[in-house]
Scaffold this motif. Structure first.
Motif, PDB file in Angstrom:
ATOM      1  N   GLY A  90       0.982  -1.124   0.029  1.00  0.00           N
ATOM      2  CA  GLY A  90       0.208  -0.054   0.187  1.00  0.00           C
ATOM      3  C   GLY A  90       0.784   1.265   0.068  1.00  0.00           C
ATOM      4  O   GLY A  90       2.213   0.994   0.163  1.00  0.00           O
ATOM      5  N   GLY A  91       0.120   2.503  -0.245  1.00  0.00           N
ATOM      6  CA  GLY A  91       0.964   3.506  -0.214  1.00  0.00           C
ATOM      7  C   GLY A  91       0.060   4.724  -0.677  1.00  0.00           C
ATOM      8  O   GLY A  91      -1.059   4.682  -1.145  1.00  0.00           O
ATOM      9  N   ASP A  92       0.553   5.928  -0.262  1.00  0.00           N
ATOM     10  CA  ASP A  92      -0.399   6.983  -0.802  1.00  0.00           C
ATOM     11  C   ASP A  92      -0.313   7.435  -2.343  1.00  0.00           C
ATOM     12  O   ASP A  92      -1.127   8.246  -2.809  1.00  0.00           O
ATOM     13  CB  ASP A  92       0.248   8.249   0.111  1.00  0.00           C
ATOM     14  N   THR A  93       0.742   7.293  -2.902  1.00  0.00           N
ATOM     15  CA  THR A  93       1.100   7.636  -4.287  1.00  0.00           C
ATOM     16  C   THR A  93       0.618   6.509  -5.142  1.00  0.00           C
ATOM     17  O   THR A  93       1.353   5.649  -5.692  1.00  0.00           O
ATOM     18  CB  THR A  93       2.462   8.232  -4.461  1.00  0.00           C
ATOM     19  N   VAL A  94      -0.544   6.523  -5.626  1.00  0.00           N
ATOM     20  CA  VAL A  94      -1.076   5.436  -6.520  1.00  0.00           C
ATOM     21  C   VAL A  94      -0.627   6.015  -8.078  1.00  0.00           C
ATOM     22  O   VAL A  94      -0.783   6.960  -8.729  1.00  0.00           O
ATOM     23  CB  VAL A  94      -2.624   5.465  -6.518  1.00  0.00           C
ATOM     24  N   LEU A  95       0.054   5.035  -8.691  1.00  0.00           N
ATOM     25  CA  LEU A  95       0.419   5.052 -10.039  1.00  0.00           C
ATOM     26  C   LEU A  95      -0.499   4.798 -11.040  1.00  0.00           C
ATOM     27  O   LEU A  95      -0.829   5.205 -12.198  1.00  0.00           O
ATOM     28  CB  LEU A  95       1.885   4.362 -10.224  1.00  0.00           C
ATOM     29  N   VAL A  96      -0.955   3.387 -10.739  1.00  0.00           N
ATOM     30  CA  VAL A  96      -2.032   2.560 -11.715  1.00  0.00           C
ATOM     31  C   VAL A  96      -3.021   1.914 -10.877  1.00  0.00           C
ATOM     32  O   VAL A  96      -2.524   1.086  -9.687  1.00  0.00           O
ATOM     33  CB  VAL A  96      -1.245   1.721 -12.626  1.00  0.00           C
ATOM     34  N   ARG A  97      -4.110   1.831 -11.203  1.00  0.00           N
ATOM     35  CA  ARG A  97      -5.131   1.047 -10.629  1.00  0.00           C
ATOM     36  C   ARG A  97      -6.098   0.428 -11.685  1.00  0.00           C
ATOM     37  O   ARG A  97      -6.515   1.002 -12.408  1.00  0.00           O
ATOM     38  CB  ARG A  97      -6.015   1.771  -9.810  1.00  0.00           C
ATOM     39  N   PHE A  98      -6.019  -1.176 -11.504  1.00  0.00           N
ATOM     40  CA  PHE A  98      -6.941  -1.737 -12.492  1.00  0.00           C
ATOM     41  C   PHE A  98      -7.517  -2.852 -11.574  1.00  0.00           C
ATOM     42  O   PHE A  98      -6.670  -3.658 -10.953  1.00  0.00           O
ATOM     43  CB  PHE A  98      -6.362  -2.057 -13.733  1.00  0.00           C
ATOM     44  N   TRP A  99      -8.707  -3.235 -11.918  1.00  0.00           N
ATOM     45  CA  TRP A  99      -9.346  -4.360 -11.291  1.00  0.00           C
ATOM     46  C   TRP A  99      -9.134  -4.419  -9.837  1.00  0.00           C
ATOM     47  O   TRP A  99      -9.479  -3.425  -9.172  1.00  0.00           O
ATOM     48  CB  TRP A  99      -9.147  -5.563 -11.947  1.00  0.00           C
ATOM     49  N   ILE A 100      -8.777  -5.269  -9.331  1.00  0.00           N
ATOM     50  CA  ILE A 100      -8.478  -5.407  -7.914  1.00  0.00           C
ATOM     51  C   ILE A 100      -6.865  -5.061  -7.346  1.00  0.00           C
ATOM     52  O   ILE A 100      -6.373  -5.142  -6.204  1.00  0.00           O
ATOM     53  CB  ILE A 100      -8.530  -6.864  -7.217  1.00  0.00           C
TER      54      ILE A 100
END
Length: 140
Positions: A90-100
């Motif tokens: 986990g972390g605060d800086t999301v780079l990519v989010r897809f599906w789960i």
């Protein structure tokens, strides 16, 4: 992959300063190296550990190709570990989010450092077995 490609634990005879070290000294050095690898936190500490490893390999005269060839059996484990760290950190800086799946900057750093740590750990232990005969290693 043929059985001859696996060089794990193979001893390379030589007369380098690393070959001539007492086996107990080499064992202690490898233990300290492993502890230092697990205490390493950032680029600078990993760079120092890499320089120590590269210097030891250069002084030993063991071909780098042999060490890299010995990595073949662990490629799956390293890739699997990298993927787990990449997707499940986990972390605060999301780079990519897809599906789960979510890839964070923290996950990228953690995956990178984990892969580097594993490869350097294996290389260091290979250097021990490449420069110490099994009999001397057992005696140590």
């Amino acid at each position: 992959m043929a059985l001859k490609d696996i060089t794990l634990g193979q001893y390379f005879p030589g007369h380098s300063p690393v070959h001539r070290l007492d086996p107990r000294t080499k064992l202690l050095a490898v233990v300290l190296y492993i502890v230092a690898l697990f205490l390493a936190q950032w680029f600078v500490s990993y760079a120092v550990m890499f320089l120590v490893l590269a210097g030891s390999i250069a002084i030993s005269g063991v071909p780098v190709k042999s060490i890299l060839r010995g990595m073949k059996p662990v490629v799956f484990i390293v890739v699997f570990t990298a993927l787990l760290n990449l997707f499940y950190t986990g972390g605060d800086t999301v780079l990519v989010r897809f599906w789960i799946f979510t890839i964070t900057l923290e996950g990228v750093f953690r995956a990178f450092f984990m892969v580097v740590r594993i490869l350097m750990l294996i290389s260091g232990t290979f250097l021990l077995t490449y420069t110490t005969s099994p009999i001397l290693l057992t005696d140590g």
